[in-house]
Motif scaffolding. Structure first.
Motif, PDB file in Angstrom:
ATOM      1  N   PRO A 237     -29.773  10.344   2.110  1.00  0.00           N
ATOM      2  CA  PRO A 237     -30.102  11.763   2.262  1.00  0.00           C
ATOM      3  C   PRO A 237     -30.992  12.031   3.463  1.00  0.00           C
ATOM      4  O   PRO A 237     -30.828  13.042   4.141  1.00  0.00           O
ATOM      5  CB  PRO A 237     -30.824  12.108   0.959  1.00  0.00           C
ATOM      6  CG  PRO A 237     -30.365  11.101  -0.014  1.00  0.00           C
ATOM      7  CD  PRO A 237     -30.119   9.853   0.765  1.00  0.00           C
ATOM      8  N   TYR A 238     -31.924  11.107   3.775  1.00  0.00           N
ATOM      9  CA  TYR A 238     -32.829  11.392   4.879  1.00  0.00           C
ATOM     10  C   TYR A 238     -32.101  11.472   6.203  1.00  0.00           C
ATOM     11  O   TYR A 238     -32.491  12.198   7.099  1.00  0.00           O
ATOM     12  CB  TYR A 238     -33.925  10.335   4.956  1.00  0.00           C
ATOM     13  CG  TYR A 238     -34.802  10.396   3.737  1.00  0.00           C
ATOM     14  CD1 TYR A 238     -34.828   9.345   2.824  1.00  0.00           C
ATOM     15  CD2 TYR A 238     -35.570  11.512   3.476  1.00  0.00           C
ATOM     16  CE1 TYR A 238     -35.608   9.428   1.689  1.00  0.00           C
ATOM     17  CE2 TYR A 238     -36.344  11.602   2.345  1.00  0.00           C
ATOM     18  CZ  TYR A 238     -36.359  10.558   1.453  1.00  0.00           C
ATOM     19  OH  TYR A 238     -37.118  10.643   0.331  1.00  0.00           O
ATOM     20  N   LEU A 241     -28.526  14.461   5.155  1.00  0.00           N
ATOM     21  CA  LEU A 241     -28.559  15.732   4.441  1.00  0.00           C
ATOM     22  C   LEU A 241     -28.533  16.918   5.397  1.00  0.00           C
ATOM     23  O   LEU A 241     -27.876  17.924   5.132  1.00  0.00           O
ATOM     24  CB  LEU A 241     -29.811  15.816   3.548  1.00  0.00           C
ATOM     25  CG  LEU A 241     -29.912  17.061   2.675  1.00  0.00           C
ATOM     26  CD1 LEU A 241     -28.667  17.201   1.808  1.00  0.00           C
ATOM     27  CD2 LEU A 241     -31.142  16.983   1.795  1.00  0.00           C
ATOM     28  N   SER A 245     -25.754  19.780   5.330  1.00  0.00           N
ATOM     29  CA  SER A 245     -26.068  21.201   5.161  1.00  0.00           C
ATOM     30  C   SER A 245     -25.484  22.029   6.289  1.00  0.00           C
ATOM     31  O   SER A 245     -25.008  23.143   6.074  1.00  0.00           O
ATOM     32  CB  SER A 245     -27.581  21.417   5.128  1.00  0.00           C
ATOM     33  OG  SER A 245     -28.191  20.489   4.285  1.00  0.00           O
ATOM     34  N   ILE A 258     -34.119  22.535   3.986  1.00  0.00           N
ATOM     35  CA  ILE A 258     -33.640  21.822   2.795  1.00  0.00           C
ATOM     36  C   ILE A 258     -34.256  20.427   2.778  1.00  0.00           C
ATOM     37  O   ILE A 258     -34.686  19.922   1.739  1.00  0.00           O
ATOM     38  CB  ILE A 258     -32.098  21.744   2.785  1.00  0.00           C
ATOM     39  CG1 ILE A 258     -31.506  23.127   2.579  1.00  0.00           C
ATOM     40  CG2 ILE A 258     -31.606  20.807   1.708  1.00  0.00           C
ATOM     41  CD1 ILE A 258     -29.999  23.164   2.595  1.00  0.00           C
ATOM     42  N   MET A 259     -34.308  19.800   3.963  1.00  0.00           N
ATOM     43  CA  MET A 259     -34.922  18.474   4.058  1.00  0.00           C
ATOM     44  C   MET A 259     -36.415  18.561   3.798  1.00  0.00           C
ATOM     45  O   MET A 259     -37.009  17.701   3.162  1.00  0.00           O
ATOM     46  CB  MET A 259     -34.643  17.941   5.475  1.00  0.00           C
ATOM     47  CG  MET A 259     -34.719  16.468   5.595  1.00  0.00           C
ATOM     48  SD  MET A 259     -33.456  15.624   4.660  1.00  0.00           S
ATOM     49  CE  MET A 259     -34.449  14.729   3.520  1.00  0.00           C
ATOM     50  N   ALA A 262     -37.473  18.493   0.166  1.00  0.00           N
ATOM     51  CA  ALA A 262     -37.565  17.159  -0.433  1.00  0.00           C
ATOM     52  C   ALA A 262     -38.887  16.513  -0.079  1.00  0.00           C
ATOM     53  O   ALA A 262     -39.458  15.753  -0.864  1.00  0.00           O
ATOM     54  CB  ALA A 262     -36.404  16.287   0.038  1.00  0.00           C
ATOM     55  N   LEU A 302     -26.204  16.484  -4.829  1.00  0.00           N
ATOM     56  CA  LEU A 302     -26.409  17.214  -3.573  1.00  0.00           C
ATOM     57  C   LEU A 302     -25.102  17.780  -3.018  1.00  0.00           C
ATOM     58  O   LEU A 302     -25.055  18.964  -2.694  1.00  0.00           O
ATOM     59  CB  LEU A 302     -27.085  16.315  -2.533  1.00  0.00           C
ATOM     60  CG  LEU A 302     -28.607  16.208  -2.656  1.00  0.00           C
ATOM     61  CD1 LEU A 302     -29.130  15.096  -1.775  1.00  0.00           C
ATOM     62  CD2 LEU A 302     -29.278  17.510  -2.295  1.00  0.00           C
ATOM     63  N   SER A 318     -32.647  19.647  -3.871  1.00  0.00           N
ATOM     64  CA  SER A 318     -33.420  18.874  -2.896  1.00  0.00           C
ATOM     65  C   SER A 318     -34.843  18.657  -3.388  1.00  0.00           C
ATOM     66  O   SER A 318     -35.410  17.572  -3.253  1.00  0.00           O
ATOM     67  CB  SER A 318     -33.410  19.620  -1.560  1.00  0.00           C
ATOM     68  OG  SER A 318     -34.155  18.919  -0.620  1.00  0.00           O
ATOM     69  N   TYR A 321     -34.703  16.064  -6.069  1.00  0.00           N
ATOM     70  CA  TYR A 321     -34.449  14.746  -5.493  1.00  0.00           C
ATOM     71  C   TYR A 321     -35.716  14.197  -4.854  1.00  0.00           C
ATOM     72  O   TYR A 321     -36.065  13.031  -5.029  1.00  0.00           O
ATOM     73  CB  TYR A 321     -33.325  14.834  -4.453  1.00  0.00           C
ATOM     74  CG  TYR A 321     -33.365  13.707  -3.466  1.00  0.00           C
ATOM     75  CD1 TYR A 321     -33.806  13.910  -2.171  1.00  0.00           C
ATOM     76  CD2 TYR A 321     -33.026  12.421  -3.843  1.00  0.00           C
ATOM     77  CE1 TYR A 321     -33.879  12.862  -1.279  1.00  0.00           C
ATOM     78  CE2 TYR A 321     -33.103  11.366  -2.963  1.00  0.00           C
ATOM     79  CZ  TYR A 321     -33.531  11.599  -1.674  1.00  0.00           C
ATOM     80  OH  TYR A 321     -33.625  10.568  -0.795  1.00  0.00           O
TER      81      TYR A 321
END
Lengths: 445, 297
Positions: A237-238, A241, A245, A258-259, A262, A302, A318, A321
């Protein structure tokens, strides 16, 4: 030569080192977590597949993990201050050179290998220095230092987006290289007299035997396998993501936020899970498998949530998560001394990082390859999430998993020899605060 | 929604336009027999007040919203139909007329009688070229009006922020027509030159790649003179749809400024820390409490 075992007075210069750790950790991991923004730009500029671009960040991550052991060893041989300052210089240099890249290989070598080497030389020594400077308040000090990861991940994503928009990725990397050089200032704060006692002398033969003997033990192998599986999916995801998106249709800044979301809950996850495990109601292994399983589920959710095309839903997933991700990181650290025993903790940790670096290296490119094959990130995230879940399941196979009480940590005979190993000192000082807590707990039972 | 009709209305779906409507129409169409293309029942239900059939050379279009967008690619005889459900007054007859661009069209006034409590106003327009596109309004005098905006398919993504590039580097400008819109016949690229638009062609420094729905302009060895506004134009039979973007060329000096200031800050910090420590440890030596000596290495 006899070495005094000084009990470090908590506070004073120790808190300055906490600030140094805060800044340097954010410039290592916070920066790494913001590389998702650059991923999109690289794909566009170099017109390469997602898989090819993914190697950049995965090489950087793997190099950081791989060279951690080297960083620890060098601190013992030389001066911690020198190692951290060199690490800061190398990580900055890597990013500066990356800004001039004309092909992917340049990026692999500069942003991947060189910066990764720098990060490896910075992170473990910095953590160990802070841990060595505190006795009673160790948990708080280290926790404060680690909270920087979530905070910087939150702040860096929109900041990197702004830098990329103003200066393109070349200018942005140049500026990031400059920012990374601040790690040298953090390293300068480490005083030579505060030589950390927690470092393993890898040169010592006995230590090597002890470390290698870990590989023959089932608990360690199981744990290493579980952490490796976790590593395959944890970082996806890092790095992907933001790209996901953007592909779904959100604008640049919305994707960056969005990041960031998290990142915020990462902080709370770490603190909350640490507090919760300290309550002692549940075993640390159980909590670890719980958070890992939840993190795996949310990673899989996600891409599903993006099907709704709702920004709110994506932010919520997010946030969840990020919380589980931070929570599981705290627990991963805490389980270690229970599996390996205190004496072998440092060597065991180094070996563990070495093993898991392979997963860190391969996980993201695998995810990128899946995206290239299928055209979107759904398969990538589902596979990443299932790796994390698998890691969680593997850990349930640890011996004595289903018992309610904590099994006794493996006892090892103390090897007395003349080389300056840390066995004796480790037993006197104790290691991680979690371990201290657990042994106290066992005494009570 | 895209409407057009071609000479071969019965066999060529491309002429209808792409997207959900055309694919459904394609499935429902009886093979080669009828000149009518039927809508599937689903779509009929969806667009309650829309009645449209495609007949050779003519497309029907009717709507109940206040403004309808009609996308056209080819010259066509377009029939526009407005249905008004009336109000409490139930007047026996009403005058209806059409406006184009706000100006009443000559000879378009007709009396409208209600049928089944509905007032219908219909007219066929011959849309051949760009000047026939625009804003058409059907007006039920003093009662209701409905706008039809006839235009070519517009390029969806508009890049508001400038595209940045460095002197000596290359930059790629892209334009893409969305998947649910028809494929343009060709693409052209233009650059603003003063008040004029100058067309760009494949040259030493320019690489133009056209790929159906997307077009790319690659400018190599960029210089500051390349800064400015660029236009990409999607060419259709009836007209052209454009989108503009701004290219900004900067030198390496731009990011170098913040970089150098950060560098200076790092050097100052490190020096200050080391000097402070040296003076601190000298003090401790003087007091006799310092066991270690200061050293960098």
């Amino acid at each position: 030569a006899a070495r005094e075992t000084q009990t470090r007075p908590d506070g004073g210069w120790g808190w300055v080192l906490v600030v140094a750790m805060f800044v340097s950790t954010s410039l290592v991991f916070g920066l790494m977590r913001g590389l998702g923004i650059f991923f999109v730009e690289f794909v566009q500029y170099f017109e390469e597949s997602a898989q090819a671009i993914s190697w950049i960040s995965s090489i950087g991550l793997a190099a950081q993990q791989f060279f951690s052991l080297l960083g620890a060893a060098l601190c013992n041989a030389y001066n911690t201050r020198l190692v951290v300052m060199t690490g800061g210089f190398l990580s900055g240099l890597g990013l500066i050179l990356a800004s001039q890249a004309t092909c992917l290989v340049h990026l692999y070598l500069s942003m991947g290998v060189l910066s990764g080497l720098g990060w490896g030389l910075v992170f473990t020594p910095m953590v160990a220095t802070v841990m060595a400077s505190f006795t009673r308040r160790r948990a708080l000090a280290v926790g404060l230092g680690f909270s920087s990861i979530g905070l910087s991940s939150f702040a860096f994503n929109p900041l990197f987006q702004l830098l990329v928009e103003t200066y393109t990725w070349r200018g942005a990397l140049l500026i990031l290289g400059g920012l990374s050089l601040n790690i040298m200032a953090c390293g300068a704060l480490i005083r030579p007299e505060c030589r950390s006692k927690l470092f393993v002398s890898v040169g010592g033969l006995t230590e090597q035997i002890i470390t290698v003997s870990l590989l023959c033990e089932r608990p360690y192998l199981t744990y290493a396998l579980g952490v490796t599986l976790l590593n395959f999916g944890y970082f996806v995801p890092y790095f992907h993501l933001v790209a996901h998106s953007r592909q779904v249709g959100f604008s640049e800044y919305r994707a960056a936020f969005i990041m960031s979301a998290a990142g915020i809950t990462d902080i709370f996850g770490r603190i909350a899970s640490g507090w919760f495990s300290d309550l002692g109601r549940f075993r640390v292994v159980h909590l670890l498998t719980l958070w890992t399983a939840l993190a795996g589920v949310f990673i899989m959710l996600l891409p599903v949530s993006s099907l709704t095309r709702s920004y709110t839903v994506m932010i919520v997933i997010s946030l969840l998560y990020g919380f589980c991700s931070g929570a599981l990181t705290s627990m991963v650290f805490a389980v270690v001394p229970m599996i390996m025993g205190v004496e072998r903790m440092m060597g065991g940790l180094g070996l563990l990082q070495l093993i898991e670096s392979c997963a860190g290296l391969l996980g993201t490119p695998l995810s990128g390859w899946l995206r290239d094959m299928t055209g979107n990130y759904t398969a990538s995230f589902v596979v990443a999430g299932s790796f994390v879940l698998l890691g969680s399941l593997t850990m349930t196979t640890l011996p004595h998993y289903f018992s309610c009480a904590e099994p006794p940590p493996p006892q090892r005979p103390v090897l007395v020899d003349n080389s300056e190993t840390l066995n004796l000192e480790l037993r006197q000082d104790g290691c991680s605060p979690e371990f201290n807590h657990q042994t106290a707990e066992q005494r009570e039972r | 929604m895209i409407y057009s009709a071609d000479r071969n209305c019965g066999s060529n779906t491309d002429a209808i336009g792409s997207g959900q409507l055309s694919s459904n129409e394609h499935q429902e169409r009886p093979p080669h027999r009828s000149k009518y293309l039927h809508l599937s029942k689903d779509l009929m239900r969806k667009f309650l007040y829309f009645i449209h059939k495609c007949q050779c050379h003519v497309c029907f279009y009717s709507g109940d919203n206040k403004i309808e967008n009609v996308e056209l690619l080819n010259p066509v005889n377009l029939s526009l139909e407005c249905i008004w459900t009336g109000n409490q007054n139930k007047q026996p007859n009403i005058t209806g007329y059409w406006r184009k661009g706000g100006v009443e069209i000559q000879d378009s006034r007709v009396p409208v009688d209600p049928e089944n409590q509905q007032y219908t106003l219909k007219r066929v327009f011959n849309i051949v070229s760009e000047e026939h596109l625009g804003n058409y309004t059907c007006v039920f005098e003093n009662e209701a009006e409905l706008d039809f905006i006839l235009a070519v398919p517009q390029i969806g993504e508009r890049r508001e922020k400038p595209i940045v590039s460095y002197v000596g580097d290359f930059v790629v400008l892209t334009c893409k027509m969305e998947d649910n819109k028809p494929v343009p016949r060709t693409w052209n690229w233009f650059k603003n030159n003063g008040t004029d638009k100058e067309q760009l062609f494949e040259a030493q420094r320019y690489d133009i790649t056209v790929n159906g729905r997307s077009a790319k302009l690659k400018v190599k060895d960029v210089s500051e003179a390349d800064s400015g506004v660029y236009h990409c134009a999607a060419v259709y039979n009836i007209s052209t749809s454009t989108s503009k973007m701004h290219l900004k060329v900067i030198t390496i000096w731009e990011p170098l400024k913040p970089f150098l200031s950060i560098l200076v800050e790092v050097v100052i910090l490190v020096t200050a820390i080391l000097i402070y420590e040296r003076s601190h440890s000298k003090k401790k030596e003087a007091e006799g409490t310092n066991a270690c000596f200061f050293s960098l290495f």
